[in-house]
Design a protein around this motif. Structure first.
Motif, PDB file in Angstrom:
ATOM      1  N   GLY A 206       0.802  -1.218   0.000  1.00 49.64           N
ATOM      2  CA  GLY A 206       0.000   0.000   0.000  1.00 49.64           C
ATOM      3  C   GLY A 206       0.833   1.264   0.000  1.00 49.64           C
ATOM      4  O   GLY A 206       2.051   1.242  -0.210  1.00 49.64           O
ATOM      5  N   PRO A 207       0.196   2.413   0.270  1.00 52.86           N
ATOM      6  CA  PRO A 207       0.891   3.706   0.251  1.00 52.86           C
ATOM      7  C   PRO A 207       2.080   3.762   1.200  1.00 52.86           C
ATOM      8  O   PRO A 207       3.055   4.479   0.943  1.00 52.86           O
ATOM      9  CB  PRO A 207      -0.200   4.695   0.673  1.00 52.86           C
ATOM     10  CG  PRO A 207      -1.484   4.018   0.307  1.00 52.86           C
ATOM     11  CD  PRO A 207      -1.240   2.552   0.539  1.00 52.86           C
ATOM     12  N   GLU A 208       2.021   2.993   2.305  1.00 53.42           N
ATOM     13  CA  GLU A 208       3.134   2.999   3.254  1.00 53.42           C
ATOM     14  C   GLU A 208       4.411   2.431   2.643  1.00 53.42           C
ATOM     15  O   GLU A 208       5.509   2.621   3.177  1.00 53.42           O
ATOM     16  CB  GLU A 208       2.757   2.218   4.519  1.00 53.42           C
ATOM     17  CG  GLU A 208       2.482   0.740   4.297  1.00 53.42           C
ATOM     18  CD  GLU A 208       1.050   0.424   3.900  1.00 53.42           C
ATOM     19  OE1 GLU A 208       0.625  -0.716   4.158  1.00 53.42           O
ATOM     20  OE2 GLU A 208       0.372   1.309   3.352  1.00 53.42           O
ATOM     21  N   GLY A 209       4.275   1.726   1.515  1.00 53.40           N
ATOM     22  CA  GLY A 209       5.437   1.175   0.837  1.00 53.40           C
ATOM     23  C   GLY A 209       6.026   2.083  -0.216  1.00 53.40           C
ATOM     24  O   GLY A 209       6.854   1.633  -1.028  1.00 53.40           O
ATOM     25  N   LEU A 210       5.629   3.359  -0.225  1.00 49.73           N
ATOM     26  CA  LEU A 210       6.091   4.284  -1.258  1.00 49.73           C
ATOM     27  C   LEU A 210       7.058   5.342  -0.740  1.00 49.73           C
ATOM     28  O   LEU A 210       7.488   6.210  -1.501  1.00 49.73           O
ATOM     29  CB  LEU A 210       4.887   4.981  -1.908  1.00 49.73           C
ATOM     30  CG  LEU A 210       3.936   4.067  -2.678  1.00 49.73           C
ATOM     31  CD1 LEU A 210       2.735   4.858  -3.177  1.00 49.73           C
ATOM     32  CD2 LEU A 210       4.662   3.401  -3.846  1.00 49.73           C
ATOM     33  N   SER A 211       7.398   5.295   0.531  1.00 49.79           N
ATOM     34  CA  SER A 211       8.328   6.269   1.112  1.00 49.79           C
ATOM     35  C   SER A 211       9.639   5.581   1.456  1.00 49.79           C
ATOM     36  O   SER A 211       9.647   4.505   2.073  1.00 49.79           O
ATOM     37  CB  SER A 211       7.736   6.894   2.382  1.00 49.79           C
ATOM     38  OG  SER A 211       6.549   7.599   2.077  1.00 49.79           O
ATOM     39  N   VAL A 212      10.739   6.190   1.072  1.00 52.95           N
ATOM     40  CA  VAL A 212      12.054   5.624   1.353  1.00 52.95           C
ATOM     41  C   VAL A 212      12.254   5.518   2.860  1.00 52.95           C
ATOM     42  O   VAL A 212      12.015   6.479   3.604  1.00 52.95           O
ATOM     43  CB  VAL A 212      13.166   6.487   0.726  1.00 52.95           C
ATOM     44  CG1 VAL A 212      14.540   6.009   1.182  1.00 52.95           C
ATOM     45  CG2 VAL A 212      13.074   6.438  -0.795  1.00 52.95           C
ATOM     46  N   ALA A 213      12.686   4.331   3.299  1.00 54.37           N
ATOM     47  CA  ALA A 213      12.837   4.077   4.730  1.00 54.37           C
ATOM     48  C   ALA A 213      14.228   3.597   5.099  1.00 54.37           C
ATOM     49  O   ALA A 213      14.547   3.479   6.282  1.00 54.37           O
ATOM     50  CB  ALA A 213      11.797   3.040   5.189  1.00 54.37           C
ATOM     51  N   ALA A 214      15.070   3.285   4.111  1.00 55.83           N
ATOM     52  CA  ALA A 214      16.405   2.763   4.392  1.00 55.83           C
ATOM     53  C   ALA A 214      17.339   3.188   3.269  1.00 55.83           C
ATOM     54  O   ALA A 214      16.904   3.607   2.196  1.00 55.83           O
ATOM     55  CB  ALA A 214      16.365   1.240   4.517  1.00 55.83           C
TER      56      ALA A 214
END
Length: 292
Positions: A206-214
């Protein structure tokens, strides 16, 4: 291929092997830490033996019994022809590495090729036996490690791997060299992996998988470990540049790098893969290589 060209392991007894003491795998803790080739191989064998039933139950309909799919996007070898036109496969000796239940190899056999389906997991190969029938020729099945291929030099015309082995080994160059060794001159080696850019994003559809986190440049392996600190699942991250260098160091020439776009017909979610993410960032990288 002649019978003496390969030495299949004793893999097909009726009782699946246990996962080498991985009783605590259901309570695994996710972390990032270094891991060597032996630990990675042991973890992969155990994980796939434990999870083969669930994997085939969940994804078997999408994969089909005799379909060659390069990844969750659904790119089909019948259309992509990355190994060559389907008509050119007849009579070719083909090695599939990390074959799972042998769906890709079964498609190759239907084109007249002589495939060998190799996998580390005993249970996955049992599913290959379950799916295969006696009415059509199927692949030969071999249980072995991709880093120690049990075949003579120059035994195959082609080699392929759809998300098999390469992402799970600590020494991918060794796998490349082994594949080169068993290929004949001019042979093609095509393999797909999770697109390296995906490692910078959460594994969410979902949308939570579209922001760079690492950091994309953090090569520390992803490890799930039991309460005693033993790895029960390992996946290794390499950047695009790393993968290209691995291919070259293994003695291959890279002739194409395919990044499949998400097709309109595919509405399914597969783990972190989804239409939402697939329309914005690549999910799969396919390396097309040739042995000079």
């Amino acid at each position: 291929m002649n019978q003496e060209d390969y030495a299949p392991q004793d893999a097909y007894d009726a009782v699946p092997r246990s996962a080498d003491g991985d009783a605590d795998a259901d309570d695994a803790e996710a972390t990032r830490r270094d891991t060597d080739e032996a630990e990675s191989s042991r973890a992969s064998r155990g994980w796939w033996d434990r999870n083969a039933d669930e994997y085939q139950s969940e994804h078997g309909a999408f994969l089909g019994d005799d379909r060659f799919v390069w990844g969750p996007e659904g790119l089909d070898e019948a259309e992509a022809a990355l190994l060559g036109p389907a008509a050119s496969l007849a009579g070719k000796d083909v090695l599939e590495i990390g074959a799972g239940a042998g769906q890709c190899s079964r498609w190759l056999a239907a084109q007249g090729a002589r495939p060998v389906a190799l996998d580390l997991s005993h249970r996955q190969l049992q599913h290959a036996l379950r799916i295969g029938g006696d009415d059509v020729p199927g692949p030969r099945l071999v249980e072995a490690d991709a880093g120690r291929l049990p075949f003579r030099d120059a035994s195959f015309d082609l080699a392929c791997s759809a998300y098999g082995a390469v992402p799970f080994v600590a020494d991918p160059v060794n796998v490349m060299r082994e594949v080169r060794r068993v290929l004949r001159p001019g042979g093609r080696w095509v393999f797909s992996v999770t697109h390296p850019i995906r490692w910078a994003f959460p594994d969410e559809p979902g949308p939570e998988g579209l922001s760079v986190a690492a950091s994309y440049f953090d090569r520390t392996p992803y490890v799930e470990q039991d309460e005693r600190g033993r790895a029960v699942y390992v996946e290794h991250h390499r950047t695009i540049g790393d993968r290209v260098r691995d291919v070259v160091a293994g003695g291959f020439r890279l002739v194409d790098l395919v990044e499949p776009e998400w097709p309109e017909w595919n509405s399914q979610e597969w783990g972190g893969w989804s239409p939402l993410r697939g329309n914005l960032i690549p999910g799969t990288a396919i390396f097309v290589c040739e042995r000079d």
